[in-house]
Design an enzyme around this catalytic site. Structure first.
Site, short mmCIF file in Angstrom:
data_model
loop_
_atom_site.label_atom_id
_atom_site.label_comp_id
_atom_site.label_asym_id
_atom_site.label_seq_id
_atom_site.Cartn_x
_atom_site.Cartn_y
_atom_site.Cartn_z
N CYS A 1 84.81 67.12 26.69
CA CYS A 1 84.70 65.74 27.18
C CYS A 1 83.66 65.74 28.28
O CYS A 1 83.85 66.40 29.31
CB CYS A 1 86.05 65.25 27.69
N GLY A 2 82.56 65.03 28.08
CA GLY A 2 81.48 65.04 29.05
C GLY A 2 81.88 64.41 30.37
O GLY A 2 81.65 64.98 31.45
N THR A 3 82.48 63.22 30.32
CA THR A 3 82.93 62.59 31.56
C THR A 3 84.04 63.42 32.20
O THR A 3 84.16 63.48 33.42
CB THR A 3 83.42 61.15 31.32
N GLY A 4 84.84 64.09 31.35
CA GLY A 4 85.90 64.95 31.87
C GLY A 4 85.35 66.17 32.60
O GLY A 4 85.90 66.59 33.63
N ASN B 1 85.00 55.68 33.58
CA ASN B 1 86.29 55.68 32.90
C ASN B 1 87.23 56.57 33.72
O ASN B 1 86.80 57.40 34.50
CB ASN B 1 86.17 56.16 31.44
N GLU C 1 92.05 63.40 25.86
CA GLU C 1 91.24 62.19 25.99
C GLU C 1 92.05 60.95 25.64
O GLU C 1 92.76 60.91 24.63
CB GLU C 1 90.00 62.26 25.07
N ARG C 2 91.90 59.96 26.49
CA ARG C 2 92.53 58.66 26.26
C ARG C 2 92.11 58.12 24.90
O ARG C 2 90.93 57.93 24.63
CB ARG C 2 92.10 57.71 27.39
N HIS D 1 89.87 59.37 35.08
CA HIS D 1 90.25 60.76 34.85
C HIS D 1 91.22 61.21 35.93
O HIS D 1 91.13 60.80 37.09
CB HIS D 1 89.01 61.67 34.90
N CYS E 1 80.91 57.98 27.24
CA CYS E 1 81.16 59.34 26.77
C CYS E 1 79.89 60.15 27.00
O CYS E 1 78.83 59.83 26.43
CB CYS E 1 81.54 59.34 25.29
#
Length: 287
Positions: free
Chosen positions: A226-229, A166, A217-218, A168, A77
């Site tokens: 969402c940072g990774t998003g 992760n 978010e999953r 997306h 995250c």
């Protein structure tokens, strides 16, 4: 007498988690605790639970484990990583402004921007290289999809798969604010297309040259950011020719800055990290 655990509530652009320093207290059943504490009516409230630990390996300074609101464990995250950087520095656990954080998706380097007052103003996370193909995460012949078509809730949508450690799936629309994130996101998260479930982004180009993004978010549902998003959105926009390799991603909780570096192919995420409040909470019975 029930055990009491000290916690700190923090958020990055509104993506809020409950943080526990595991050097102060052990958490025997983190998945169940995340589910109970994350409830915004009967618990502390948050998108999940983050455990901060000291690293036992020389390659990292600290460790992060993150559990979503439904109790599932996430691999990474970006927003939580930035908050950990602020936490360990301002709590005096380190005097480093470059911190190596061990996550389930590898060691991430955090660069802290510290003001003259000693407060961390922002944190940049080296999110490493994005992956556009992964057969374990996407059930296509080659594990990739760029601007491909999927169906959800009777609608045909076009999206791009990106893994930031992760999974997306980024769907570009004319107006992200008009997207039915809750209905479409919930169905797509558990689509057979995604064997390990998936984070779903709905994005549109903004008038100022940035990207407006909303996220499902999953394991947590709709979140403020969402940072990774944000990273996945920026990468998807670049590979489909919608933007360059530097962009501002505007999420419900605020702006995140993303650069997909030509030099090393790494994605760099910069944004705020904030304390909300601290307290003590009793471990629920049976934990």
């Amino acid at each position: 007498m029930a055990s009491k655990i000290k916690f700190t509530k923090m958020h990055g652009a509104g993506n809020d988690y409950i943080y526990v320093d595991t050097s102060l207290a052990g958490i025997p059943h983190p998945a169940e605790l995340a589910r109970r504490w994350s409830d915004r009516h009967t618990g502390i409230g948050g998108d999940g639970l983050v455990l901060i630990g000291r690293s036992d390996v020389p390659e990292a300074d600290f460790t992060m484990r993150i559990f979503n609101a439904d109790g599932s464990e996430a691999t990474m995250c970006g927003n939580a990583s930035r908050c950990i950087g602020k936490y360990v520095y301002e709590k005096g656990l380190t005097d480093k402004t470059s911190i190596r954080l061990l996550t389930l998706s590898g060691v991430k380097t955090l660069k802290l921007d510290v003001g003259g007052d000693g407060a961390v103003r922002s944190v940049t996370v080296d999110m490493l290289e994005p992956r556009l193909a992964d057969k374990a995460l996407l059930a296509t012949a080659d594990g990739s999809m760029v601007d491909g078509e999927v169906c959800a809730c009777g609608q045909r949508l076009r999206g791009t798969f990106v893994s930031m450690g992760n999974p997306h799936f980024v769907i570009f629309t004319d107006d992200a604010d008009a997207a039915d994130v809750a209905r479409l996101g919930a169905e797509l998260e558990r689509s057979p297309l995604f064997p390990q479930r998936c984070n779903i982004e709905f994005a549109s180009l903004s008038g100022g040259g940035g990207i407006r993004t909303r996220v499902w978010e999953r394991g947590s549902g709709i979140t403020m950011a969402c940072g990774t998003g944000a990273c996945a959105t920026a990468v998807a926009a670049a590979v489909t020719g919608r933007s360059g390799r530097r962009t501002v991603v505007e999420m419900d909780g605020g702006a995140l800055y993303v650069e997909w570096s030509v030099r090393d192919n790494h994605v760099y995420l910069t944004g705020p990290a904030e304390f909300a409040f601290e307290g003590e909470a009793e471990l629920p019975a049976g934990l």
